[in-house]
Design a protein around this motif. Structure first.
Motif, short mmCIF file in Angstrom:
data_model
loop_
_atom_site.label_atom_id
_atom_site.label_comp_id
_atom_site.label_asym_id
_atom_site.label_seq_id
_atom_site.Cartn_x
_atom_site.Cartn_y
_atom_site.Cartn_z
N ALA A 167 -38.07 32.92 -4.79
CA ALA A 167 -37.07 32.59 -3.77
C ALA A 167 -35.74 33.28 -4.08
O ALA A 167 -35.05 33.78 -3.17
CB ALA A 167 -36.89 31.08 -3.68
N ASN A 191 -46.41 32.21 2.58
CA ASN A 191 -46.74 31.50 1.35
C ASN A 191 -45.78 30.37 1.04
O ASN A 191 -46.12 29.44 0.32
CB ASN A 191 -46.78 32.49 0.19
CG ASN A 191 -48.01 33.36 0.22
OD1 ASN A 191 -49.05 33.00 -0.29
ND2 ASN A 191 -47.89 34.53 0.85
N ARG A 192 -44.58 30.44 1.59
CA ARG A 192 -43.60 29.38 1.36
C ARG A 192 -44.04 28.06 1.98
O ARG A 192 -43.80 26.99 1.45
CB ARG A 192 -42.24 29.80 1.92
CG ARG A 192 -41.13 28.81 1.62
CD ARG A 192 -39.78 29.37 2.06
NE ARG A 192 -39.40 30.54 1.28
CZ ARG A 192 -38.17 31.08 1.28
NH1 ARG A 192 -37.24 30.54 2.02
NH2 ARG A 192 -37.91 32.14 0.57
N ASP A 246 -43.61 36.28 2.39
CA ASP A 246 -42.92 35.15 1.74
C ASP A 246 -42.99 33.91 2.60
O ASP A 246 -43.29 32.81 2.11
CB ASP A 246 -41.47 35.55 1.48
CG ASP A 246 -40.62 34.39 1.00
OD1 ASP A 246 -40.85 33.93 -0.14
OD2 ASP A 246 -39.76 33.92 1.77
N GLU A 247 -42.74 34.05 3.89
CA GLU A 247 -42.77 32.91 4.80
C GLU A 247 -44.17 32.29 4.86
O GLU A 247 -44.32 31.06 4.86
CB GLU A 247 -42.34 33.35 6.21
CG GLU A 247 -42.39 32.26 7.27
CD GLU A 247 -41.30 31.21 7.10
OE1 GLU A 247 -41.42 30.14 7.75
OE2 GLU A 247 -40.35 31.44 6.32
#
Length: 802
Positions: free
Chosen positions: A361, A50-51, A47-48
């Motif tokens: 998110a 791609n965030r 997630d990080e």
């Protein structure tokens, strides 16, 4: 509460045990807590990555595999925290790399800063890499199928070492692969390889989540895979149903539930995960035997949903038992089929298109809350004094990687002492004789090991095999045949490993033998031989082994259209491109026997040098008279010729109106040849001299080294802010007053391979080589048909001078 949060509660629901075994530590409850944290960290890392992607990539997706990681969490938790030890080696499924890094972080090996640098320059690689990741020491697994069987070849290397050196502590070799990964053909070439039989310390864990990149895999595949392994002599273990489902099956009528699930197509089973609990119950019981519904009547919808999803690949206790079962079969490798749910514990569980799906998110926030973390504590390790913290510390102390010491320097001489005389000798014959002579040097001989895919005799290893024998874990009967000059005597002391006809297996074994020092604490000098055209058949495994940092020597022989009678299927023309362009490979193509000697001895020395290339010798069966090199040695001395040979090229001869004094005021040409085509280039030079043309012949002994040296001479000054390049070995061989001469390159290979020399010298060039498939014929016939004769070379030179 998510599925992973219900474990103890639901196990008690059906009276199933929550202990992995009477002597097992830690308890299942602690493992569940660790498992939840691993799942969170793996998902959050992706997630990080791609965030922050839009800011770094202009909106291009970074990628990652949250669902594939989730299916592996239980398997890897059980493996790392309740099974493996410090000597064991594990290859991790490529798409589960975030899980691996999460484990290494929790056990103290990986610094926290790396968790937010997945798939970033200087951070964690997309897939486990032993040369680029800070916490991977065992196997790189980026190319699917190769990492799945690499532990087999590492175990074979360990078996060889135990037979030739002091015995080492026992070790297990494990691989974790996805079920779709087994579609790769190299897996089955390895599984069926006779030289890898009987490796009882090998376990392959198959993550059977029934999903590939694009689809749900039909159920028939699992049964076929089981048969394939069993028929190849493997012990087959299943972790199909968890303790809760097994307890249900043991209730009156429970067997009807097992039959119903067993008969259900994978596509239908996967579709259940998209349903809420009530819909799942209704869909599951549709068309079922009435007894199925009766058995499930005592349970509410939520409990039925939990039971239906209770697969063995997410049951920590069952997995630990399965690992022990694999260990109990010490005379054969084991395969464990662990049934899992892709995306387990996540909102995307079982979605047929979840392979590269990312949690939103909001879903990330929900998962963080569910595992009891906050934005401030989300990257924290467990408190050191907590049960989970103590377990992580204990595991880290036992299994975390320790850097190996430097490789030992082996006293390889500059030359084996082989003297070919002046008569015709092929480079392949010379190689075999040189290798056999090196077998007389104890400190070199004890580390030398050869391997070949059923072409050992026809690639020059006959003498070595007669001298050193064929390796087998056990002595085998020898049946004498007076017609054979080859002594084939398999036994534990042999130093040649014969493989079946699989180039993939050759390069995988070379790669793992080339990591013997790093993995097993004892360096080998592995030499592999193969028909040069079939280097390309094993190219993926060759790239893999080089990327792993393995150290080995590759001999491709015979090569080129010079292998005339065999026809186009056996005539390699593009392998020089691979040798020149593949990082970690130092491609050499000598024409003369003493050049082979110097290059081979130097290549063996380089195996101990950090950052050195692996030697790739491209050889030939065409005999070549040794006079030109012997004459050169007499003129300038052996040390000078050897030094230039190792640097990549020597000025072999020159002639014309005023040889050795520049252009002499008349026309001149530089001839640049590699390998056996030096013969034709020499004859072309003689003809040109008779025509009044000055010529200089450069024998390129290593196109790869010569090119990289020139490239570095251009790039290094630019990096240092200097505009003028440093002088490369090529420029040293061609004085400035001769660099304007046109160049003709001559090579039994694709013409582009040496064409860069024109740019390096800043002059015109015509390449003579092979740019189409060959065919059967004699060498003179093919050279004439393909434009490789001295006459063709002369015409090319005259066209440049006209």
């Amino acid at each position: 509460m998510s599925e992973i949060g219900r474990a103890g509660e639901k196990w008690r629901l059906l009276g199933a045990t929550t202990a992995a075994g009477p002597d097992t530590e830690p308890d299942i409850g602690t493992l569940e807590e660790i498992q939840r944290r691993i799942l969170w960290l793996a998902v959050r890392m992706v997630d990080e990555a791609n965030r922050i992607a839009p800011a770094r990539t202009g909106g291009i997706k970074i990628g990652g595999h949250q669902a594939s990681s989730a299916s592996m969490v239980s398997i890897m938790t059980a493996l790392w925290f309740a099974h493996i030890g410090g000597e064991d080696k594990v290859a991790v499924k490529p798409h589960a790399s975030p899980v691996y890094h999460a484990i290494k972080y929790l056990t103290g090996e990986l610094d926290r800063s790396y968790l937010t640098r997945l798939r970033r320059l200087g951070g964690l690689q997309a897939y486990p890499s032993r040369t680029k990741d800070p916490d991977v020491a065992d196997f790189s697994t980026g190319s699917v199928g190769l990492g799945a069987v690499a532990p087999l070849f590492s175990a074979a290397t360990r078996r060889y070492l135990d037979s030739h050196f002091e015995a080492r502590p026992s070790a297990r070799f494990m691989a974790i692969a996805g079920d779709a990964e087994l579609d790769e053909g190299n897996v089955w070439e390895a599984v069926a390889e006779p030289a890898l039989q009987g490796l009882g310390n090998v376990t392959l864990v198959v993550d059977l989540n029934r999903q590939s990149l694009d689809r749900v895999v039909p159920g028939i595949k699992a049964e076929r895979l089981r048969r394939f392994f069993a028929d190849s002599g493997w012990h087959v273990v299943e972790a199909k149903y968890g303790h809760r489902l097994q307890a249900l099956f043991d209730r009156p009528g429970g067997e009807s539930v097992r039959r119903h699930i067993d008969r259900m197509p994978n596509e239908r089973y996967q579709s259940l995960f998209a349903l809420d609990d009530h819909e799942l119950r209704h869909s599951f019981c549709r068309d079922a035997d009435p007894r199925v519904c009766q058995v499930l009547d005592p349970f509410d919808d939520t409990e039925v949903a939990t039971l239906v999803k209770n697969l063995g690949g997410h049951d920590l206790g069952l997995l630990i038992e399965a690992f022990r079962e694999c260990d109990s079969h010490r005379d054969q490798p084991s395969v464990l089929f662990a049934y899992t749910i892709k995306g387990w514990g996540l909102p995307i569980a079982g979605d047929p298109m979840n392979h590269s799906a990312l949690l939103s998110a909001e879903q990330i926030d929900d998962l963080r809350t569910e595992v009891g973390l906050t934005p401030e504590s989300e990257w924290d390790r467990f408190p050191p004094e907590s049960p989970a913290g103590r377990v992580c510390a204990r595991v880290g102390a036992e299994v975390n990687n320790q850097p190996p010491g430097p490789r030992p320097r082996v006293p390889v001489p500059n030359s084996s002492g082989y003297r070919p005389g002046r008569g015709p000798v092929s480079t392949q014959v010379a190689f075999g004789r040189i290798l056999t002579r090196l077998g007389d040097i104890p400190e070199v001989s004890r580390r030398l090991v050869t391997t070949s895919p059923d072409v050992s005799v026809s690639t020059g290893l006959g003498g070595w095999i007669n001298k050193k024998g064929v390796f087998s874990p056990r002595s085998e009967p020898v049946y004498e045949d007076s017609r054979s000059v080859l002594r084939w005597e398999p036994g534990p002391g042999g130093q040649h490993v014969e493989l079946g006809i699989s180039e993939m297996n050759l390069f995988l074994l070379l790669g793992q033998m080339g990591l013997a020092h790093e993995h097993h604490g004892e360096m080998l000098l592995p030499v592999g031989t193969v028909y040069d055209p079939f280097v390309l058949r094993g190219l993926d495994a060759l790239v893999y082994s080089a990327y792993n940092g393995a150290r080995f020597i590759l001999v491709g022989t015979p090569s080129g259209v010079t292998l005339a009678p065999e026809g186009g299927a056996h005539q390699s023309t593009t392998t020089p491109s691979v040798g020149t362009e593949l990082p970690g490979l130092g491609y050499c193509e000598p024409a003369f026997a003493r050049s082979v000697d110097w290059l081979l001895c130097d290549g063996l020395c380089r195996l101990a040098e950090p950052g050195s290339d692996n030697l790739y010798l491209r050889l030939s069966t065409r005999p070549v008279a040794q006079d030109p090199l012997e004459d050169l040695i007499e003129r300038v001395g052996e040390d000078r010729v050897r030094s230039d040979t190792l640097a990549g090229a020597v000025v072999l001869a020159e002639g014309g109106p005023t040889p050795g004094t520049g252009s002499g005021g008349g026309p001149g040409v530089n001839l640049v040849a590699s390998g056996v085509m030096v013969v034709e280039a020499l004859e072309a030079g003689r003809i040109l001299g008779e025509e009044g043309v000055a010529w200089r012949l450069i024998d390129v002994t290593s196109p790869g080294r010569l090119y990289r040296d020139w490239r570095a001479s251009v790039r290094t000054p630019l990096r240092e802010g200097r505009l003028s390049p440093s002088e490369s070995h090529l420029l040293k061989l061609v004085p400035e007053d001769l660099r304007s001469r046109p160049v003709v390159t001559v090579h039994d290979a694709a013409t582009h391979n040496l064409s860069w020399i024109g740019s390096a010298l800043g002059t015109r060039l015509v390449p003579v080589g092979v740019d189409r498939f060959g065919e059967s014929g004699t060498i003179p016939e093919l050279y004439e048909a393909l434009g490789l004769t001295p006459g063709h070379i002369v015409n090319a030179a005259l066209s440049l001078l006209s």
